[in-house]
Design an enzyme around this catalytic site. Structure first.
Site, PDB file in Angstrom:
ATOM      1  N   ASP A 129      88.630 106.779 102.689  1.00 14.13           N
ATOM      2  CA  ASP A 129      87.351 106.207 102.522  1.00 14.13           C
ATOM      3  C   ASP A 129      86.345 107.442 102.395  1.00 14.13           C
ATOM      4  O   ASP A 129      86.439 108.330 102.946  1.00 14.13           O
ATOM      5  CB  ASP A 129      86.945 105.150 103.553  1.00 14.13           C
ATOM      6  CG  ASP A 129      87.708 103.913 103.715  1.00 14.13           C
ATOM      7  OD1 ASP A 129      88.527 103.657 102.656  1.00 14.13           O
ATOM      8  OD2 ASP A 129      87.816 103.317 104.517  1.00 14.13           O
ATOM      9  N   ARG A 130      85.298 106.846 101.486  1.00  9.70           N
ATOM     10  CA  ARG A 130      84.346 107.761 101.375  1.00  9.70           C
ATOM     11  C   ARG A 130      83.560 108.367 102.776  1.00  9.70           C
ATOM     12  O   ARG A 130      83.215 109.278 102.896  1.00  9.70           O
ATOM     13  CB  ARG A 130      83.010 107.425 100.460  1.00  9.70           C
ATOM     14  CG  ARG A 130      81.990 108.214 100.225  1.00  9.70           C
ATOM     15  CD  ARG A 130      81.030 107.588  99.062  1.00  9.70           C
ATOM     16  NE  ARG A 130      80.244 106.432  99.682  1.00  9.70           N
ATOM     17  CZ  ARG A 130      79.099 106.470 100.118  1.00  9.70           C
ATOM     18  NH1 ARG A 130      78.319 107.607 100.324  1.00  9.70           N
ATOM     19  NH2 ARG A 130      78.522 105.633 100.557  1.00  9.70           N
TER      20      ARG A 130
END
Length: 291
Positions: A129-130
């Site tokens: 995930d970012r």
């Protein structure tokens, strides 16, 4: 940057008109597509130019290059942990997306690596995930991609995460959480629903100081937001999480304002696997610390 793929869903209009009906072309006009086609930026599956006035065919893939969005620069380095003829392993910082998606294109680990190493064949083996930092693997050559990706598909990679979160006096650890997690496209958050188990995580406490602890998280599956949802479900949501247990719009929007002061304290600490080419046991470890 790779082109965007559009699969045509109608046959009663032109290719250009069918493309405009796709979500990937939202905000574009037929003039925009024609301009791209004139520049050689609308292509068929074999790389041939596409005539946008030709009749559309259901299921036909068309590729086009999008304009780069205006992005907030992510002011953190992307250190390379390991590099050989098959793999590049990096220590991804918080806020940097793994690969282009939506408004994040240049500010992604994939584009940075392709530019730094001057290699357009670099591809991600898996994704983070970012908001999650830590160990992230890429292949250097196309022939290596499938064997390494298969390791993750077969759950043959031992993954360990670290997280900082509150101490819950009544929580007995270690604990293994088993439930069913679903996430619809377009939804910000995943959710737990009744049904067959598809998400399993083992959670333990490594250390504690005052009201905060460093937890070791070992996922056996890889559902979107799995660890964040499992921690929140135990009553110990990860520090800096803008989505769980409740959505915090101010925290979620902070990075787009250039505010990186409150990252999600979740770190992909290590991966361990048997290399599909050499048979060697390999382990890569992040050097980042939970702030």
């Amino acid at each position: 940057m790779d082109p965007t793929r559009v699969v045509l869903r109608s046959a009663d209009r032109t290719i250009g008109e069918a493309m405009l009906a796709a979500p990937a072309c939202e905000g574009l006009t037929l003039h925009d597509l024609l301009t791209r086609a004139e520049r050689g930026e609308v292509l068929g599956i074999g790389g041939e130019p596409v005539d946008l006035a030709a009749p559309a065919q259901i299921g036909r893939p068309v590729y086009f290059y999008r304009d780069l969005p205006v992005e907030t620069e992510i002011p953190f380095d992307l250190p390379i942990i390991h590099q050989d003829n098959d793999l590049v392993v990096v220590d991804k910082p918080h806020y940097l997306a793994t690969m282009p998606r939506g408004t994040h294109v240049v500010q992604t680990a994939l584009v940075r690596l392709r530019r730094e190493l001057d290699n357009p064949s670099i591809s991600p083996v898996h994704r983070l995930d970012r908001l999650t930092a830590g160990v992230l693997m890429f292949t250097v050559r196309p022939q290596a991609r499938a064997p390494y990706q298969q390791l993750f598909a077969d759950r043959a990679v031992n993954k360990e995460y670290r997280a900082r979160a509150p101490i819950h006096p009544g929580l007995r650890l270690p604990v293994t959480v088993r439930n069913r997690i679903l996430k619809n496209a377009g939804d910000l958050r995943a959710r737990v629903e009744p049904g067959e188990v598809n998400a399993v995580s083992t959670i333990d406490l490594l250390s504690a100081s005052h009201d905060r602890g460093v937890y070791r998280l070992r996922p056996q599956t890889g559902r979107t937001h799995q660890l964040r949802l499992h921690m929140a479900g135990l009553g110990v949501p990860i520090d800096g999480d803008p989505l769980y247990p409740e959505v915090r719009p101010d925290v979620a929007a902070a990075p787009d304002r250039g505010d990186f002061s409150d990252p999600l304290r979740l770190l992909a600490y290590s991966v361990e696997f048997t290399d599909p080419f050499s048979g060697e046991l390999r382990r890569f470890v992040s050097t980042r610390e939970l702030l």
